[in-house]
Scaffold this motif. Structure first.
Motif, PDB file in Angstrom:
ATOM      1  N   ASP A   1     -41.336  27.441 -22.053  1.00 26.80           N
ATOM      2  CA  ASP A   1     -40.707  26.225 -21.552  1.00 26.80           C
ATOM      3  C   ASP A   1     -39.200  26.454 -21.392  1.00 26.80           C
ATOM      4  O   ASP A   1     -38.470  26.544 -22.380  1.00 26.80           O
ATOM      5  N   ASP A   2     -38.743  26.574 -20.153  1.00 29.00           N
ATOM      6  CA  ASP A   2     -37.316  26.779 -19.894  1.00 29.00           C
ATOM      7  C   ASP A   2     -36.655  25.520 -19.338  1.00 29.00           C
ATOM      8  O   ASP A   2     -35.605  25.575 -18.704  1.00 29.00           O
ATOM      9  N   SER A   3     -37.258  24.362 -19.632  1.00 28.82           N
ATOM     10  CA  SER A   3     -36.796  23.125 -19.001  1.00 28.82           C
ATOM     11  C   SER A   3     -35.392  22.710 -19.430  1.00 28.82           C
ATOM     12  O   SER A   3     -34.755  21.897 -18.753  1.00 28.82           O
ATOM     13  N   ILE A   4     -34.889  23.266 -20.539  1.00 27.28           N
ATOM     14  CA  ILE A   4     -33.518  22.940 -20.934  1.00 27.28           C
ATOM     15  C   ILE A   4     -32.539  23.300 -19.819  1.00 27.28           C
ATOM     16  O   ILE A   4     -31.530  22.624 -19.615  1.00 27.28           O
ATOM     17  N   LEU A   5     -32.846  24.351 -19.078  1.00 27.87           N
ATOM     18  CA  LEU A   5     -31.957  24.750 -17.979  1.00 27.87           C
ATOM     19  C   LEU A   5     -31.898  23.687 -16.884  1.00 27.87           C
ATOM     20  O   LEU A   5     -30.915  23.614 -16.139  1.00 27.87           O
TER      21      LEU A   5
ATOM     22  N   SER B   1     -35.465  33.944 -29.575  1.00 28.32           N
ATOM     23  CA  SER B   1     -36.296  34.661 -28.604  1.00 28.32           C
ATOM     24  C   SER B   1     -37.619  35.095 -29.215  1.00 28.32           C
ATOM     25  O   SER B   1     -38.658  35.085 -28.546  1.00 28.32           O
ATOM     26  N   LEU B   2     -37.590  35.455 -30.480  1.00 27.89           N
ATOM     27  CA  LEU B   2     -38.796  35.922 -31.160  1.00 27.89           C
ATOM     28  C   LEU B   2     -39.677  34.788 -31.655  1.00 27.89           C
ATOM     29  O   LEU B   2     -40.910  34.853 -31.543  1.00 27.89           O
TER      30      LEU B   2
ATOM     31  N   ASP C   1     -36.053  21.265 -35.470  1.00 30.56           N
ATOM     32  CA  ASP C   1     -36.751  20.023 -35.823  1.00 30.56           C
ATOM     33  C   ASP C   1     -36.945  19.128 -34.604  1.00 30.56           C
ATOM     34  O   ASP C   1     -38.028  18.543 -34.406  1.00 30.56           O
ATOM     35  N   ILE C   2     -35.916  18.996 -33.786  1.00 29.07           N
ATOM     36  CA  ILE C   2     -36.024  18.147 -32.595  1.00 29.07           C
ATOM     37  C   ILE C   2     -37.083  18.684 -31.654  1.00 29.07           C
ATOM     38  O   ILE C   2     -37.921  17.930 -31.128  1.00 29.07           O
ATOM     39  N   CYS C   3     -37.059  19.982 -31.436  1.00 29.07           N
ATOM     40  CA  CYS C   3     -38.010  20.581 -30.501  1.00 29.07           C
ATOM     41  C   CYS C   3     -39.444  20.389 -30.982  1.00 29.07           C
ATOM     42  O   CYS C   3     -40.350  20.172 -30.177  1.00 29.07           O
ATOM     43  N   ARG C   4     -39.655  20.450 -32.290  1.00 25.76           N
ATOM     44  CA  ARG C   4     -41.003  20.300 -32.822  1.00 25.76           C
ATOM     45  C   ARG C   4     -41.464  18.844 -32.869  1.00 25.76           C
ATOM     46  O   ARG C   4     -42.629  18.544 -32.664  1.00 25.76           O
ATOM     47  N   HIS C   5     -40.537  17.922 -33.118  1.00 26.44           N
ATOM     48  CA  HIS C   5     -40.941  16.517 -33.300  1.00 26.44           C
ATOM     49  C   HIS C   5     -40.779  15.663 -32.046  1.00 26.44           C
ATOM     50  O   HIS C   5     -41.632  14.834 -31.748  1.00 26.44           O
ATOM     51  N   ALA C   6     -39.681  15.863 -31.318  1.00 24.92           N
ATOM     52  CA  ALA C   6     -39.426  15.045 -30.132  1.00 24.92           C
ATOM     53  C   ALA C   6     -39.682  15.807 -28.842  1.00 24.92           C
ATOM     54  O   ALA C   6     -39.747  15.204 -27.777  1.00 24.92           O
TER      55      ALA C   6
ATOM     56  N   LEU D   1     -35.970  27.539 -27.260  1.00 23.82           N
ATOM     57  CA  LEU D   1     -34.595  27.221 -27.634  1.00 23.82           C
ATOM     58  C   LEU D   1     -33.609  28.312 -27.224  1.00 23.82           C
ATOM     59  O   LEU D   1     -32.398  28.107 -27.307  1.00 23.82           O
ATOM     60  N   SER D   2     -34.106  29.447 -26.781  1.00 22.15           N
ATOM     61  CA  SER D   2     -33.207  30.520 -26.359  1.00 22.15           C
ATOM     62  C   SER D   2     -32.496  30.190 -25.053  1.00 22.15           C
ATOM     63  O   SER D   2     -31.577  30.902 -24.644  1.00 22.15           O
ATOM     64  N   PHE D   3     -32.895  29.097 -24.390  1.00 18.79           N
ATOM     65  CA  PHE D   3     -32.235  28.688 -23.153  1.00 18.79           C
ATOM     66  C   PHE D   3     -31.013  27.811 -23.421  1.00 18.79           C
ATOM     67  O   PHE D   3     -30.350  27.370 -22.481  1.00 18.79           O
ATOM     68  N   LEU D   4     -30.721  27.566 -24.702  1.00 17.93           N
ATOM     69  CA  LEU D   4     -29.467  26.920 -25.057  1.00 17.93           C
ATOM     70  C   LEU D   4     -28.365  27.967 -25.022  1.00 17.93           C
ATOM     71  O   LEU D   4     -28.481  29.037 -25.616  1.00 17.93           O
TER      72      LEU D   4
END
Length: 340
Positions: free
Chosen positions: A6-10, A188-189, A230-235, A194-197
């Motif tokens: 999921d690279d949607s942060i970009l 990345s691993l 936490d945000i990525c896992r819950h929200a 979250l690596s797209f932050l």
């Protein structure tokens, strides 16, 4: 078989200029009936805190009513930080005096956690207090996405970070060393989305109270990493956006200080990775950061080889986890409308 990441942060990455129409932001804030609070977590920041408050207050409270309050949450500074902050119009609160029943810890994360109780805003903005090139964009850039899009709940800053060299020069970029050497490989691993932050450890970010109050807070260096996982896992990562603030000039830390920071971040990372089933620790972690201080010693004989003396320095680095504010009775009594 390749796993789709999921690279949607970009797709939720913008430049601050998108939000520079502050009058429009004020209209959105009023339309949605929101209050916005800004907090500076401080410890001995007399060199920069006065200018930061003056610049932000003049533009975003006096000229445009975007902010409803500016506060300094201070870790018992020994310099003039608190006096200067009050003189320039911020509300100053000593961290240990907030929810004193629950004790106190040193660390930025502690100040952020306690600020949730002390502040009144529906949106909270946190900005570090050591920025020498402070400008209104450090606030409106982080508030804009939350006012525009109700599906976004957390906004991170990113920027160029010039690095001061030992010779007195400045390298245009090079800051963010812990991010690139430690955090980006870990994400990345284990948490590739979250690596797209661009700068996950940036000290400037904003969030909706309704989300922030549900998060545990590491009191030390790992608070930013813990929030993101936490945000990525819950929200879901769809709740996160990032905004380019161009450049941030501040004090660069020594390699020794960055090593301690990395230690604290790793503690938080291991706790989150284990919590979410990304790894299983088979033994207990060490109990302190160990560094070696080396001092060269030349033998009195000219032909003798050079030896070194090593001094072991062990530092206990606090990394207590504060619970979500919704678990604190005093908080839910004060902000009952947010209780889930």
């Amino acid at each position: 078989m390749a796993v789709e990441i999921d690279d949607s942060i970009l797709k939720r990455t913008w430049h601050h200029s998108r939000f520079e129409d502050i009058e429009r932001l004020v209209s959105l804030k009023k339309e949605k009936g929101l209050k916005i609070s800004l907090a500076f977590p401080t410890l001995n920041e007399e060199l920069t805190i006065g200018k930061e408050i003056l610049v932000i207050r003049t533009e975003l409270m006096d000229r445009y009513p975007l902010l409803d309050e500016i506060a300094v949450i201070d870790s018992s500074s020994k310099d003039k930080t608190r006096n200067l902050a009050e003189r320039f119009g911020a509300r100053v609160i000593v961290s240990k005096n907030i929810l004193p029943k629950y004790g106190t810890n040193m660390g930025k994360g502690e100040n952020l956690w306690k600020s949730l109780y002390a502040l009144e805003g529906d949106i909270i903005v946190w900005v570090d207090a050591d920025i020498s090139n402070i400008a209104p964009k450090f606030v409106y850039g982080l508030v804009g996405p939350l006012l525009e899009d109700d599906s976004i709940s957390y906004v991170k800053a990113f920027y160029e970070r010039p690095l001061h060299s030992s010779a007195g020069g400045i390298t245009q970029s090079g800051g963010g060393r812990v991010t690139e050497i430690l955090v980006r490989p870990l994400f990345s691993l284990f948490f590739p989305e979250l690596s797209f932050l661009i700068q996950p450890l940036s000290g400037e970010y904003s969030g909706r109270r309704a989300l922030l109050e549900q998060l545990p807070f590491s009191t030390g260096y790992g608070v930013e990493l813990g929030h993101l996982v936490d945000i990525c896992r819950h929200a879901g990562c769809g709740a996160i956006a990032q905004v380019d603030l161009d450049m941030r000039i501040h004090r660069n830390q020594s390699t020794a200080a960055l090593s301690k920071m990395a230690y604290g971040i790793l503690e938080t990372f291991f706790s989150r990775a284990e919590k979410y089933g990304a790894l299983e620790l088979k033994s207990e972690l060490g109990t302190g950061h160990i560094a070696l201080e080396t001092k060269s010693r030349q033998d009195s004989q000219p032909a003798a080889r050079q030896d070194s003396e090593h001094r072991v320095i062990k530092t206990e680095i606090s990394n207590e986890e504060r619970p979500p504010m919704t678990e604190i009775p005093e908080y839910t009594e004060k902000f009952g409308r947010y209780k889930t």
